[in-house]
Design a protein around this motif. Structure first.
Motif, PDB file in Angstrom:
ATOM      1  N   LYS A 235     -51.772   6.422  -6.003  1.00 11.00           N
ATOM      2  CA  LYS A 235     -52.207   7.318  -7.074  1.00 11.00           C
ATOM      3  C   LYS A 235     -53.182   8.364  -6.542  1.00 11.00           C
ATOM      4  CE  LYS A 235     -51.738   3.929 -10.832  1.00 11.00           C
ATOM      5  NZ  LYS A 235     -52.461   3.145 -11.864  1.00 11.00           N
ATOM      6  N   GLN A 236     -54.116   7.925  -5.708  1.00  9.08           N
ATOM      7  CA  GLN A 236     -55.089   8.859  -5.165  1.00  9.08           C
ATOM      8  C   GLN A 236     -54.434   9.811  -4.162  1.00  9.08           C
ATOM      9  OE1 GLN A 236     -58.469   9.045  -6.190  1.00  9.08           O
ATOM     10  NE2 GLN A 236     -58.158  11.011  -5.160  1.00  9.08           N
ATOM     11  N   PHE A 237     -53.442   9.310  -3.419  1.00 11.07           N
ATOM     12  CA  PHE A 237     -52.744  10.190  -2.483  1.00 11.07           C
ATOM     13  C   PHE A 237     -52.064  11.335  -3.224  1.00 11.07           C
ATOM     14  CE2 PHE A 237     -48.940  11.692  -0.428  1.00 11.07           C
ATOM     15  CZ  PHE A 237     -49.393  12.012   0.838  1.00 11.07           C
ATOM     16  N   VAL A 238     -51.345  11.014  -4.304  1.00  8.08           N
ATOM     17  CA  VAL A 238     -50.671  12.059  -5.079  1.00  8.08           C
ATOM     18  C   VAL A 238     -51.704  13.043  -5.626  1.00  8.08           C
ATOM     19  CG1 VAL A 238     -49.271  12.532  -7.122  1.00  8.08           C
ATOM     20  CG2 VAL A 238     -48.719  10.577  -5.645  1.00  8.08           C
ATOM     21  N   THR A 239     -52.830  12.526  -6.082  1.00  6.19           N
ATOM     22  CA  THR A 239     -53.892  13.404  -6.587  1.00  6.19           C
ATOM     23  C   THR A 239     -54.411  14.312  -5.489  1.00  6.19           C
ATOM     24  OG1 THR A 239     -54.552  11.719  -8.200  1.00  6.19           O
ATOM     25  CG2 THR A 239     -56.156  13.446  -7.702  1.00  6.19           C
ATOM     26  N   ASP A 240     -54.700  13.758  -4.319  1.00  4.23           N
ATOM     27  CA  ASP A 240     -55.157  14.572  -3.192  1.00  4.23           C
ATOM     28  C   ASP A 240     -54.111  15.612  -2.819  1.00  4.23           C
ATOM     29  OD1 ASP A 240     -57.357  12.941  -3.179  1.00  4.23           O
ATOM     30  OD2 ASP A 240     -56.802  11.833  -1.373  1.00  4.23           O
ATOM     31  N   PHE A 241     -52.852  15.195  -2.839  1.00  2.00           N
ATOM     32  CA  PHE A 241     -51.742  16.064  -2.461  1.00  2.00           C
ATOM     33  C   PHE A 241     -51.633  17.262  -3.411  1.00  2.00           C
ATOM     34  CE2 PHE A 241     -47.225  17.233  -2.588  1.00  2.00           C
ATOM     35  CZ  PHE A 241     -46.950  17.388  -1.231  1.00  2.00           C
ATOM     36  N   VAL A 242     -51.683  16.992  -4.701  1.00  9.55           N
ATOM     37  CA  VAL A 242     -51.520  18.059  -5.697  1.00  9.55           C
ATOM     38  C   VAL A 242     -52.756  18.950  -5.772  1.00  9.55           C
ATOM     39  CG1 VAL A 242     -51.263  18.512  -8.175  1.00  9.55           C
ATOM     40  CG2 VAL A 242     -49.848  16.775  -7.062  1.00  9.55           C
ATOM     41  N   LEU A 243     -53.921  18.354  -5.605  1.00 12.33           N
ATOM     42  CA  LEU A 243     -55.148  19.145  -5.670  1.00 12.33           C
ATOM     43  C   LEU A 243     -55.345  19.987  -4.429  1.00 12.33           C
ATOM     44  CD1 LEU A 243     -57.749  16.683  -7.240  1.00 12.33           C
ATOM     45  CD2 LEU A 243     -56.272  18.351  -8.351  1.00 12.33           C
ATOM     46  N   ASP A 244     -54.460  19.795  -3.426  1.00 17.26           N
ATOM     47  CA  ASP A 244     -54.578  20.538  -2.174  1.00 17.26           C
ATOM     48  C   ASP A 244     -55.888  20.182  -1.492  1.00 17.26           C
ATOM     49  OD1 ASP A 244     -53.518  22.163  -0.292  1.00 17.26           O
ATOM     50  OD2 ASP A 244     -54.190  24.033  -1.171  1.00 17.26           O
ATOM     51  N   ARG A 245     -56.285  18.937  -1.629  1.00 16.44           N
ATOM     52  CA  ARG A 245     -57.546  18.485  -1.069  1.00 16.44           C
ATOM     53  C   ARG A 245     -57.365  18.143   0.402  1.00 16.44           C
ATOM     54  NH1 ARG A 245     -59.664  13.913  -4.561  1.00 16.44           N
ATOM     55  NH2 ARG A 245     -60.241  15.638  -5.909  1.00 16.44           N
ATOM     56  N   ASP A 246     -58.186  18.740   1.254  1.00 18.17           N
ATOM     57  CA  ASP A 246     -58.118  18.522   2.692  1.00 18.17           C
ATOM     58  C   ASP A 246     -56.751  18.894   3.251  1.00 18.17           C
ATOM     59  OD1 ASP A 246     -60.178  15.584   2.527  1.00 18.17           O
ATOM     60  OD2 ASP A 246     -60.741  17.619   3.059  1.00 18.17           O
ATOM     61  N   GLN A 247     -56.148  19.910   2.690  1.00 16.22           N
ATOM     62  CA  GLN A 247     -54.860  20.351   3.201  1.00 16.22           C
ATOM     63  C   GLN A 247     -55.057  21.491   4.189  1.00 16.22           C
ATOM     64  OE1 GLN A 247     -51.604  19.164   2.322  1.00 16.22           O
ATOM     65  NE2 GLN A 247     -52.944  17.526   1.695  1.00 16.22           N
ATOM     66  N   GLY A 248     -54.386  21.419   5.314  1.00 13.29           N
ATOM     67  CA  GLY A 248     -54.459  22.490   6.299  1.00 13.29           C
ATOM     68  C   GLY A 248     -53.498  23.610   5.967  1.00 13.29           C
ATOM     69  N   LYS A 249     -53.723  24.760   6.553  1.00 12.64           N
ATOM     70  CA  LYS A 249     -52.845  25.904   6.370  1.00 12.64           C
ATOM     71  C   LYS A 249     -51.650  25.766   7.299  1.00 12.64           C
ATOM     72  CE  LYS A 249     -53.896  29.739   8.310  1.00 12.64           C
ATOM     73  NZ  LYS A 249     -54.584  30.986   8.705  1.00 12.64           N
ATOM     74  N   PRO A 250     -50.409  25.625   6.788  1.00 11.02           N
ATOM     75  CA  PRO A 250     -49.256  25.437   7.670  1.00 11.02           C
ATOM     76  C   PRO A 250     -48.968  26.694   8.479  1.00 11.02           C
ATOM     77  CG  PRO A 250     -48.532  25.759   5.423  1.00 11.02           C
ATOM     78  CD  PRO A 250     -50.035  25.642   5.378  1.00 11.02           C
ATOM     79  N   ASP A 251     -48.629  26.506   9.744  1.00  8.18           N
ATOM     80  CA  ASP A 251     -48.207  27.634  10.559  1.00  8.18           C
ATOM     81  C   ASP A 251     -46.701  27.510  10.777  1.00  8.18           C
ATOM     82  OD1 ASP A 251     -47.864  25.653  12.394  1.00  8.18           O
ATOM     83  OD2 ASP A 251     -49.648  26.163  13.571  1.00  8.18           O
ATOM     84  N   GLU A 252     -46.153  28.293  11.677  1.00 10.55           N
ATOM     85  CA  GLU A 252     -44.715  28.320  11.859  1.00 10.55           C
ATOM     86  C   GLU A 252     -44.254  27.428  13.021  1.00 10.55           C
ATOM     87  OE1 GLU A 252     -44.395  30.144   8.557  1.00 10.55           O
ATOM     88  OE2 GLU A 252     -42.636  29.662   9.772  1.00 10.55           O
ATOM     89  N   THR A 253     -45.137  26.587  13.533  1.00  6.96           N
ATOM     90  CA  THR A 253     -44.761  25.695  14.620  1.00  6.96           C
ATOM     91  C   THR A 253     -44.910  24.263  14.159  1.00  6.96           C
ATOM     92  OG1 THR A 253     -46.949  25.391  15.586  1.00  6.96           O
ATOM     93  CG2 THR A 253     -45.778  27.406  16.172  1.00  6.96           C
ATOM     94  N   HIS A 254     -44.580  23.329  15.029  1.00  3.12           N
ATOM     95  CA  HIS A 254     -44.744  21.918  14.730  1.00  3.12           C
ATOM     96  C   HIS A 254     -45.965  21.351  15.449  1.00  3.12           C
ATOM     97  CE1 HIS A 254     -40.191  21.620  13.708  1.00  3.12           C
ATOM     98  NE2 HIS A 254     -40.894  22.073  12.714  1.00  3.12           N
ATOM     99  N   ARG A 255     -46.824  22.220  15.945  1.00  2.00           N
ATOM    100  CA  ARG A 255     -48.039  21.759  16.596  1.00  2.00           C
ATOM    101  C   ARG A 255     -49.104  21.473  15.545  1.00  2.00           C
ATOM    102  NH1 ARG A 255     -46.269  25.914  19.929  1.00  2.00           N
ATOM    103  NH2 ARG A 255     -47.590  27.425  18.865  1.00  2.00           N
ATOM    104  N   GLU A 256     -50.175  20.820  15.984  1.00  2.00           N
ATOM    105  CA  GLU A 256     -51.251  20.467  15.065  1.00  2.00           C
ATOM    106  C   GLU A 256     -51.830  21.716  14.429  1.00  2.00           C
ATOM    107  OE1 GLU A 256     -54.339  17.226  15.725  1.00  2.00           O
ATOM    108  OE2 GLU A 256     -55.467  19.026  16.187  1.00  2.00           O
ATOM    109  N   ASP A 257     -52.098  21.611  13.142  1.00  2.00           N
ATOM    110  CA  ASP A 257     -52.623  22.757  12.403  1.00  2.00           C
ATOM    111  C   ASP A 257     -53.986  23.164  12.941  1.00  2.00           C
ATOM    112  OD1 ASP A 257     -54.026  24.148  10.061  1.00  2.00           O
ATOM    113  OD2 ASP A 257     -51.965  23.969   9.396  1.00  2.00           O
ATOM    114  N   PRO A 258     -54.237  24.459  13.106  1.00  4.27           N
ATOM    115  CA  PRO A 258     -55.514  24.893  13.658  1.00  4.27           C
ATOM    116  C   PRO A 258     -56.700  24.666  12.721  1.00  4.27           C
ATOM    117  CG  PRO A 258     -54.215  26.780  12.959  1.00  4.27           C
ATOM    118  CD  PRO A 258     -53.317  25.581  12.859  1.00  4.27           C
ATOM    119  N   VAL A 259     -56.447  24.548  11.434  1.00  3.62           N
ATOM    120  CA  VAL A 259     -57.534  24.306  10.496  1.00  3.62           C
ATOM    121  C   VAL A 259     -58.020  22.866  10.655  1.00  3.62           C
ATOM    122  CG1 VAL A 259     -58.209  24.264   8.069  1.00  3.62           C
ATOM    123  CG2 VAL A 259     -56.625  26.001   8.895  1.00  3.62           C
ATOM    124  N   GLU A 260     -59.295  22.689  10.845  1.00  2.49           N
ATOM    125  CA  GLU A 260     -59.834  21.355  11.103  1.00  2.49           C
ATOM    126  C   GLU A 260     -60.032  20.608   9.789  1.00  2.49           C
ATOM    127  OE1 GLU A 260     -62.238  22.300  15.229  1.00  2.49           O
ATOM    128  OE2 GLU A 260     -63.298  21.539  13.487  1.00  2.49           O
TER     129      GLU A 260
END
Length: 393
Positions: free
Chosen positions: A230-255
């Motif tokens: 339940k908390q995961f879905v909440t975090d997911f929808v709230l965009d909590r601690d979400q990084g900015k996706p780039d166009e590669t499959h490497r680790e997101d630069p946003v910490e």
């Protein structure tokens, strides 16, 4: 009676009557919409035909009455309208969670970003032209991809009249552009809610050791706990601690914490990401998709031959040894799959959120039966008004 003036050139035939945008002298009255199945609906409270004063249909709406029009808005001509409605659906989900709406690009990652996976089969060439159409199976993670991918590779590689290329449709296949335009493109899909639950199970299996005890709120609950999901879905929808996706499959630069795992989060992404990418890149659409994911050893080969009839006949023969491609997470080793299923079975707030996130999938893959619980939400006054109103105002 708010039947004073008419504005605009939009006209729809609805049970033999001509309908136009209706406007009041005081305020705009929501548009009438012609349904593919016939009949009319209204977005707010009433609907008037120009030559009458009686109400044709008023809330409460039925799913059967409103779904054709909603489907036409969410996925017109089988092209997902995620750029227009993605943020709308995420904000409706935030409403369910009782939090403030916000401007966020989270929906783009969920609805538009796909893994460039799949298999390209090129038939034998005569001189410089291929004999028959090329075939592409596009990967949708958590839709029996291991079984389908593994069997297709085995079948294709046993056929000496063609060549097999992995990780298509993607940059690895750009040198085959001369045959891709006419390729037969297929995939396999499942119920979008169950797809999200399965993707969550995969995410937990891959990331729990590095996520547990971290700053993301869900990670402080025990594995296999319903409250963790339940908390995961909440975090997911709230965009909590979400990084900015780039166009590669490497680790997101946003910490960030959860955001760093966006590659694994892609297991939960909408299945319509492949439709979006197909149309975005080449204005292409699928030739077909298979559902449900049952008896794949016989049904997928037959589906493949029926959808792409120029393929060799032996490709329609049943597969053998399909169990060797089973995925390790299918047995739910951490109990996270059962926990997410239990939350869905409660049919509470989180279930409504999952329905909202799944609306575009149901609209685009319209052979999938819509979950009865989701039907009620899609026929609600608030959902109907928000989706259809967004199309005209």
């Amino acid at each position: 009676r708010h039947k004073k003036e008419f504005q605009g050139q939009r006209q729809n035939s609805c049970e033999g009557m001509v309908l136009k945008k209706l406007i009041s002298r005081k305020k705009l009255i929501h548009i009438t919409v012609a349904l593919a199945v016939g009949g009319c609906i209204v977005l707010n409270t009433y609907l008037f035909a120009p030559e009458t004063d009686h109400v044709l249909i008023s809330p409460p709406f039925t799913f059967e009455a409103v779904w054709p029009s909603i489907k036409a808005e969410l996925c017109p001509d089988n092209v997902p309208s995620s750029e227009k409605f993605g943020s709308v659906l995420f904000n409706l989900a935030r409403d369910e969670l009782g939090v403030a709406r916000r401007e966020s690009t989270k929906f783009r990652s969920f609805y538009q970003r796909s893994f460039d996976g799949g298999i390209l089969y090129l038939p034998r060439k005569i001189e410089t032209k291929p004999q028959g159409r090329a075939f592409i199976y596009l990967t949708v993670w958590k839709c029996a991809n291991n079984e389908i991918n593994g069997n297709l590779q085995r079948v294709f590689r046993n056929n000496t009249d063609g060549t097999v290329h992995e990780y298509c449709y993607g940059e690895d296949c750009r040198n085959f552009e001369d045959v891709l335009d006419d390729a037969c493109i297929v995939t396999a899909v499942r119920d979008p809610v169950s797809h999200f639950l399965s993707g969550y199970n995969e995410f937990e299996y891959r990331t729990h050791k590095i996520m547990n005890g971290g700053p993301s709120p869900y990670a402080n609950y025990s594995l296999g706990d319903k409250d963790r999901f339940k908390q995961f879905v909440t975090d997911f929808v709230l965009d909590r601690d979400q990084g900015k996706p780039d166009e590669t499959h490497r680790e997101d630069p946003v910490e960030t914490h959860l955001g760093k795992e966006y590659y694994n989060i892609m297991h939960m992404n909408s299945m319509t990401t492949i439709l979006y990418q197909l149309y975005l890149r080449d204005k292409r659409k699928l030739d077909g998709y298979l559902q449900p994911l049952k008896d794949l050893d016989t049904k997928f080969p037959l589906f493949m031959i029926k959808t792409c009839p120029n393929l060799p006949e032996e490709f329609g023969e049943p597969w053998a040894q399909t169990n060797r491609f089973a995925h390790v997470t299918s047995n739910d080793p951490l109990g996270t799959y059962d926990a997410s299923k239990a939350v869905w079975a409660e049919k509470g707030t989180i279930a409504r959120v999952l329905c909202l996130l799944s609306a575009i999938d149901y609209a685009c893959f319209d052979e999938l039966p819509v979950e009865p619980f989701c039907k009620k939400l899609y026929a609600s006054d608030r959902f109907v008004e928000r989706i259809l109103r967004s199309s005209y105002f």
